[in-house]
Scaffold this active site. Structure first.
Site, short mmCIF file in Angstrom:
data_model
loop_
_atom_site.label_atom_id
_atom_site.label_comp_id
_atom_site.label_asym_id
_atom_site.label_seq_id
_atom_site.Cartn_x
_atom_site.Cartn_y
_atom_site.Cartn_z
N HIS A 11 -0.54 0.08 -10.10
CA HIS A 11 -1.24 -0.85 -9.19
C HIS A 11 -1.78 -2.06 -9.96
CE1 HIS A 11 -3.35 -0.95 -5.04
NE2 HIS A 11 -3.06 -2.17 -5.45
N ARG A 36 0.85 -1.18 0.00
CA ARG A 36 0.00 0.00 0.00
C ARG A 36 0.89 1.24 0.00
NH1 ARG A 36 -3.40 -2.90 -1.46
NH2 ARG A 36 -5.51 -3.26 -0.63
N GLU A 38 -3.30 7.57 -4.99
CA GLU A 38 -3.43 6.88 -6.26
C GLU A 38 -4.61 7.45 -7.03
OE1 GLU A 38 -3.61 2.64 -6.04
OE2 GLU A 38 -1.74 2.50 -4.91
#
Length: 325
Positions: free
Chosen positions: A285, A237, A266
């Site tokens: 991601h 993360r 993000e």
């Protein structure tokens, strides 16, 4: 009457087909994450919700959905869902653990290799038509074999990364809040406290969950402990790493390189100073983004949801205490 379900993003067709056999569903078909006002508008009549890690499912969303019984998150992590608030309202929260373990470990190691051998930089050189000849000092990287790999978080994914490191004859050390003596013997890995792991490792890869105590776990002080040849990999993360401190560490060559699949926030803003650096690889991601894995994740999310809507125990429930209530 079939239960009503809302799906916050397009997921593989085979999972939607199974969902449609038992439920009436609507879906957000936009490419980007569903806006909050759209979530609030869509949930008042739903019995179930299939969400993604990009969706903030908190108390106000739950209050807007008085019939909601199951939140099925299509992700291993569930920090985007306010689980205590769901538990108060007797709403089941589910996730999709295990299925993406090896796929994510593969990608973490791909990032490690790409950073070590400067693959992305080399590809840019070719595309920019700057490759003139072979040279003994062009884009020198670092060997992975026989190097020391430090793993922060020896859960499922961390353990799989350790196996891959052993395949490269790496010395593997790990830090975790819970010491895993069973895995130490099974995988041939050694326990370290965080400071000594950072100081000893040639590669540091992060595989712990995002919790209040892991927020900015890696920051200015931690970068000072690392070798100036070290490479940091984060596929867990984004907020586990202090991005400002990372920028300074890379710019000042406190560490050699970083490879990220996750950022804070993000997506990474286009004016983020990290994007001005050559010694970093940033992926959008995609660690679990294989066809097989994303299909399995979607099917697990649907199976969790259907079980909960039938009054059964979902296979992967985060807050089982709601069943007792």
């Amino acid at each position: 009457m079939k239960p009503k379900v809302y799906v916050t993003r397009l997921i593989p067709a085979v999972a939607l087909k199974k969902l449609g056999e038992s439920c009436d569903y609507r879906i957000w078909e936009g490419e980007l994450a569903i806006p909050r006002d759209a979530v609030l508008r869509e949930v008042p009549e739903v019995d179930g919700l299939i969400s993604l890690l990009t969706d903030k499912i908190d108390g106000p969303v739950m209050d807007a959905a008085p019939r909601l019984r199951v939140i099925s998150n299509m992700a291993v992590g569930f920090d985007n869902v306010d689980v205590p608030e769901a538990t108060k309202r007797k709403i089941m929260v589910c996730n999709t653990p295990g299925v993406l373990t090896e796929t994510t470990a593969d990608f973490a190691f791909a990032l490690l290799l790409a950073a070590a051998r400067r693959v992305v930089e080399g590809e840019r050189v070719v595309r920019a038509r700057k490759w003139k000849t072979w040279g003994p000092m062009i884009l020198l990287g670092q060997d992975v074999h026989h190097a020391t790999l430090g793993i922060i978080g020896l859960g499922r994914i961390g353990a799989e990364v350790a196996k891959r490191g052993k395949g490269f004859d790496m010395k593997v050390v790990y830090y975790d809040t819970i010491r895993r003596s069973d895995l130490e013997e099974q995988l041939g890995v050694e326990f370290r406290d965080l400071k000594s792991l950072l100081a000893d490792s040639d590669f540091v890869t992060i595989h712990c969950p995002l919790l209040p105590q892991t927020h900015h776990l890696i920051g200015e002080e931690q970068f000072k402990l690392m070798k100036n040849t070290a490479i940091l990999v984060n596929s867990a993360r984004g907020p586990i790493v202090d991005s400002k401190a990372l920028y300074n560490a890379l710019r000042n060559r406190q560490i050699a390189y970083a490879a990220l699949d996750v950022t804070e926030p993000e997506p990474i803003p286009l004016d983020d100073p990290l994007l001005t650096l050559d010694n970093i690889v940033i992926a959008p991601h995609i660690a679990s983004a294989s066809v097989a894995t994303r299909t399995k994740m979607a099917m697990m999310a649907v199976d969790n949801l259907l079980a909960g809507l039938k009054g059964e125990r979902p296979p992967h429930i985060v807050n089982p205490e709601v069943l007792a209530k």
